[in-house]
Design an enzyme around this catalytic site. Structure first.
Site, mmCIF file in Angstrom:
data_model
loop_
_atom_site.group_PDB
_atom_site.id
_atom_site.type_symbol
_atom_site.label_atom_id
_atom_site.label_comp_id
_atom_site.label_asym_id
_atom_site.label_seq_id
_atom_site.Cartn_x
_atom_site.Cartn_y
_atom_site.Cartn_z
ATOM 1 N N GLN A 290 0.838 -1.202 0.000
ATOM 2 C CA GLN A 290 0.000 0.000 0.000
ATOM 3 C C GLN A 290 0.871 1.249 0.000
ATOM 4 O OE1 GLN A 290 -2.471 0.275 3.486
ATOM 5 N NE2 GLN A 290 -3.997 1.568 2.492
ATOM 6 N N GLU B 214 -6.933 1.591 12.517
ATOM 7 C CA GLU B 214 -5.680 2.345 12.446
ATOM 8 C C GLU B 214 -5.881 3.497 11.467
ATOM 9 O OE1 GLU B 214 -2.190 0.036 11.688
ATOM 10 O OE2 GLU B 214 -2.876 -1.637 12.941
ATOM 11 N N GLN C 275 -6.296 0.547 8.329
ATOM 12 C CA GLN C 275 -6.763 -0.799 8.646
ATOM 13 C C GLN C 275 -8.009 -0.700 9.506
ATOM 14 O OE1 GLN C 275 -3.645 -3.441 9.982
ATOM 15 N NE2 GLN C 275 -5.059 -4.665 11.176
ATOM 16 N N HIS D 118 -22.124 -22.427 46.611
ATOM 17 C CA HIS D 118 -21.949 -23.840 46.932
ATOM 18 C C HIS D 118 -20.659 -24.138 47.690
ATOM 19 C CE1 HIS D 118 -20.090 -27.748 45.964
ATOM 20 N NE2 HIS D 118 -21.261 -28.195 46.342
#
Length: 917
Positions: A181, A319, A331, A872
């Site tokens: 990119q 991002e 992103q 319990h």
């Protein structure tokens, strides 16, 4: 498009198998018009063909598949061997040329970010964040090809290997694509979460920001500004001192620079840009909304969404960077760590508390188990006040919507006090949320809820009214020694009536009768239920009178030892009897160690003493064979069906106790309780009007001793009904399996009860196999999540804080629930069937329920992550006379096997002592 390259404009979420999670999301956002810088993806075909050039990878992957996550040294060595080997594997000319051609088309003069994108990455169930490598400011063909090879190899870093192991991904099933990119050289970068990642609040957008490239935040070399936006308003700004930043280097790559002094304390994003970025995050979140009709990813069906509401699928981890005046998205992936939110039917704030914590059943429940539990306890459903169930589900767990109860000041005070007794952290969290300004405003706007509450619990009123004479007669008139028999008398007849009613028919009619039995169960058990509050009523009165007459507290722990008629305690005694029987026959003891469920009884009959042990075991199974850990979920396998689940408890008892010791301890507990009562009455007799006071206190304590054991009885009866339902449902699942509709009989538990009826009446419109497979995957994911004690309909998890406890420095603080101090070696146990306790060990567990009771005779003390005074483990610890501390979060992770600790059940702490095995 070539076989090895796809540009962003050719990619969307449907291309995940070719370009991985990161690439698919970038292509999706690019196509949708979000500000994404251009680029292309090197497809998984490139990775597969690169790996195919190796003649050794098949063997290396086989070796990797044999390793376990705890074998870190072996993983390190084998990972290094794989990485070194892949450095020698050539990249084919075809792959290289495809990459270079795409690079030239994108602009060879540009700088690029080269990021790994795995096919199992950025999914709703696993993010794989940071598992593979990223290379920034890559320039030129040589740097690009080198970065691509390093990305491929990064699939076998130690951290990536471990992540796949721990999340159940086959090393062969995860392929790597690479995103190339164009670099953006930002002024400011950071992260944005469209929900608060800490509290889970779905309406808060959290933003971290700093100067330069975002890698400074990811790598942790700089503190970031922190901003929060709620409904279009900035509600938090925390400006950090930012001394360093990462910037691109002229020769390629990046370098760390010192920031100018005037920037170090400057707000990285202006208020205007904070709000603009928040709006962009909301748009991205909305884009991923399933309501838009976008086809789901191939690995993800609608049922994989972590919850049932639309909002459950939206939250994004983004991002971003700011260059000049323009934001870019680098992103976006789903936030996988948020716990699902229960579905609501209005726009009001709702408060939910976890049934899992109160029932000591932290495992995720399957849909059938959820629908059966909701059917038995249908509070609110089909009423005007609550047209939906008050018991709701999220993440395959049950939650109670307590909003209406908390609107009332009186009920709010009583309810939080009562919950605090059961679980201190939960009660504290409820108190915290009701004190908040947000809830106070909601409470004011919803005044006058008395009528709603009346309508909500109206179906239960006849039961309470019918039970009042039972309580009064037992408190004032009837012989206390007969309480247990009176409570248990009608049970067998009722159980047999419903068993015969259900089992005498088949098909959809049988399942409908199961549903009918569920709807009537509380009414049928009303007489049993009415005995439960009796010991607590008399204990409250007796405690106050003791304080007034003698000026001291009642010793409840001693008074509660060796309770008569306690089915859970008697179950533990019978397991001790089984251990004593096995002890007398060495072949039986040896056989138990190697037995298997499928041949358990056949093999047992062939060893000496097997018949004698089998007779005892059959008697035990008649009374308790329908029980198991996590028994409120009918999908959990029962002891009767898998007798080996009991074997560790029997073996532990044989190792930890002398013959008959468990019975002797029980008798001793009875004597101690009787002696305490005798001495207490003697002292009261010596006070003014002592004879009258003694008569009153004697009756109160007699009622308490003869009724406290019944606390466990209603649940025992309910579990017996659940066993009938389980048998009936499995019987109807068998023909569905034989006809190929279900893959296995047990797959029926991934359906809700109404869905099963619809399926059997040919009214089910979905592909059953697809639905059950999808729910199995969702169930596996939910199983990994820890349910919060208290949460809101906005997704905010409310955490409680413990009141001050005097304890040594460094001690682990919890809630004291059974007095005394004990020292011993830690034994961390997650499943009772896997326990191997030695005499005097300290049992450390996430929680306990009746299925854990057999271990208590071997334990010196009990330490539990979850619970309160009346859960319990606490009750049984007091009955058995062992110290117990509960409510220590993450104690099963903090303490390790073999550590020597002191458990102070009086003050409520656990201290690690300097002593090892």
């Amino acid at each position: 498009m070539s076989a090895y390259v796809m540009h962003f404009n050719e990619v969307d979420r449907r291309n995940l198998p070719e370009v991985g999670g990161k690439g698919a999301n970038l292509g999706e956002m690019s196509k949708a018009g979000f500000p994404v810088s251009p680029g292309f993806c090197i497809t998984t075909s490139g990775y597969r063909d690169f790996i195919a050039e190796s003649g050794e990878m098949d063997e290396l992957l086989d070796l990797l598949a044999r390793l376990k996550p705890n074998q870190t040294d072996e993983i390190n060595r084998l990972g290094q061997r794989i990485r070194d080997h892949l450095l020698t594997v050539p990249t084919s000319r075809t792959i290289k040329s495809s990459i270079i051609d795409a690079w030239k088309m994108a602009g060879e003069e540009q700088a690029y970010a080269v990021r790994s994108s795995a096919t199992a990455e950025d999914l709703p169930t696993a993010s794989f964040a940071g598992q593979q490598e990223t290379y920034l400011n890559v320039r030129g063909a040589d740097q690009l090809l080198q970065a691509v090879r390093k990305c491929w190899i990064s699939l076998f870093t130690d951290r990536a290997i471990l992540y796949r192991m721990k999340n159940g991904f086959d090393h062969r099933s995860v392929y790597l694509s690479i995103v190339v990119q164009q670099m953006v050289f930002p002024d400011v970068s950071g992260l944005m979460f469209t929900a608060d990642p800490v509290t889970g609040h779905r309406n808060i957008i959290s933003i971290d920001a700093s100067f330069g490239l975002g890698e400074a935040l990811v790598s942790g070399i700089v503190s970031a500004d922190s901003y929060q936006v709620l409904k279009g308003r900035i509600v938090k700004k925390q400006i950090a001192e930012k001394k360093k930043a990462i910037y691109p280097a002229a020769e390629g790559g990046t370098k760390i620079k010192e920031l100018a002094p005037e920037l170090q304390n400057k707000q990285a994003l202006s208020d205007e840009k904070i709000l603009e970025l928040a709006r962009l995050g909301q748009k991205i979140e909305k884009h991923y909304c399933p309501e838009r009709g976008i086809e789901q990813l191939p690995e993800r069906g609608p049922e994989m969404c972590p919850g049932r509401g639309i909002e459950q699928c939206l939250e994004q981890d983004i991002e971003w960077c700011l260059a000049g005046d323009k934001f870019y998205i680098l992103q976006s992936r789903p936030i996988t760590s948020l716990y699902p939110v229960p579905e609501i039917h209005d726009n009001k704030l709702h408060i939910f508390f976890s049934f899992a914590h109160l029932q000591m059943m932290m495992d995720a429940m399957k849909p059938m188990g959820i629908s059966v539990f909701q059917g038995v306890f249908p509070f609110g459903k089909d009423t005007t006040a609550f047209p939906y169930s008050v018991i709701v589900e999220a993440g395959d767990r049950l939650f109670f919507d307590v909003t209406l109860l908390l609107y009332s000041k009186f009920l709010r005070r009583y309810f939080t006090w009562k919950i605090t007794i059961l679980d201190e952290l939960m009660g504290n969290a409820l108190a915290k949320i009701v004190a908040s300004e947000t809830f106070q405003q909601e409470a004011k706007a919803n005044k006058g809820t008395t009528k709603q509450l009346f309508k909500l619990f109206k179906p239960m009123l006849p039961l309470y009214l019918k039970g009042i004479p039972i309580i009064i007669s037992n408190l004032f008139f009837l012989d206390p020694s007969g309480i247990i028999e009176r409570a248990q008398a009608p049970t067998e007849q009722t159980i047999n009536k419903y068993r015969n009613n259900i089992m005498q028919v088949s098909g959809a009619e049988r399942v409908k009768r199961v549903r009918e039995s569920m709807e009537n169960l509380l009414q049928e058990l009303n007489d049993n239920m009415m005995y439960v509050p009796m010991p607590f009523i008399v204990l409250l009165v007796a405690s106050r009178l003791t304080g007034r007459w003698l000026g001291e507290d009642l010793d409840v722990d001693t008074l509660s030892k060796s309770q008569p008629g306690n089915v859970t305690g008697e179950m533990g005694l019978m397991i001790g009897d089984l251990a004593d029987t096995a002890r007398g026959y060495p072949e039986v003891a040896d056989y138990l160690e190697r037995s298997e469920d499928s041949t358990f009884y056949q093999g047992l009959s062939k060893v000496e003493g097997g018949d004698a042990f089998g007779t005892e075991l059959n008697r035990f199974m008649e009374l308790y064979g329908m029980r198991c850990p996590g028994e409120i979920d009918i999908s959990n396998i029962r002891w009767r069906e898998a007798p080996t689940l009991l074997v560790p408890s029997i073996i532990n008892h044989m190792k930890s106790n002398a013959p008959g010791e468990h019975r002797e301890r029980f008798i001793q507990g009875q004597k101690e309780a009787q002696e305490y009562v005798h001495k207490l009455l003697e002292r009261i007799r010596n006070t003014p009007a002592g004879r009258l006071k003694t008569g009153l206190m004697s009756r109160l304590l007699s009622i308490y001793r003869n009724s406290i054991g019944l606390r466990e009885f209603p649940k025992y009866v309910i579990i017996r009904f659940f066993d009938i339902y389980r048998q009936a449902i499995l019987a109807e699942a068998r023909p569905l399996h034989e006809r190929g509709i279900l893959e296995r009989d047990e797959d029926v538990f991934y359906l809700y009860l109404d869905e099963l009826i619809a399926l059997m009446e040919n009214r089910f419109g979905e592909n059953v196999s697809h639905l059950t497979d999808s729910r199995k995957r969702a169930h596996e994911q939910y199983q990994k999540m820890a349910p919060p004690r208290v949460m809101t309909s906005e997704g905010e998890v409310i955490t409680g804080m413990r009141s001050d406890v005097e304890a040594p420095k460094g001690a682990l603080i919890g809630t004291p629930v059974s007095t005394g101090v004990a020292e011993g070696y830690v034994k961390v146990v997650f499943k009772p069937e896997e326990a191997k306790l030695n005499k005097g060990d300290i049992l450390v567990a996430p929680f306990t329920d009746p299925g854990w009771t057999p271990l208590f005779y071997s334990a010196q003390a009990l330490v539990v992550e979850i619970g309160g005074m009346m859960t319990h483990g606490s009750v049984i610890a007091r009955e058995y006379g062992i110290p117990a501390v509960v409510g220590i979060e993450n104690v099963t992770k903090i303490l390790k096997d073999g550590q020597y600790v002191r458990v102070d059940g009086t003050r409520g702490f656990v201290q690690v002592l300097e002593r090892d095995i």
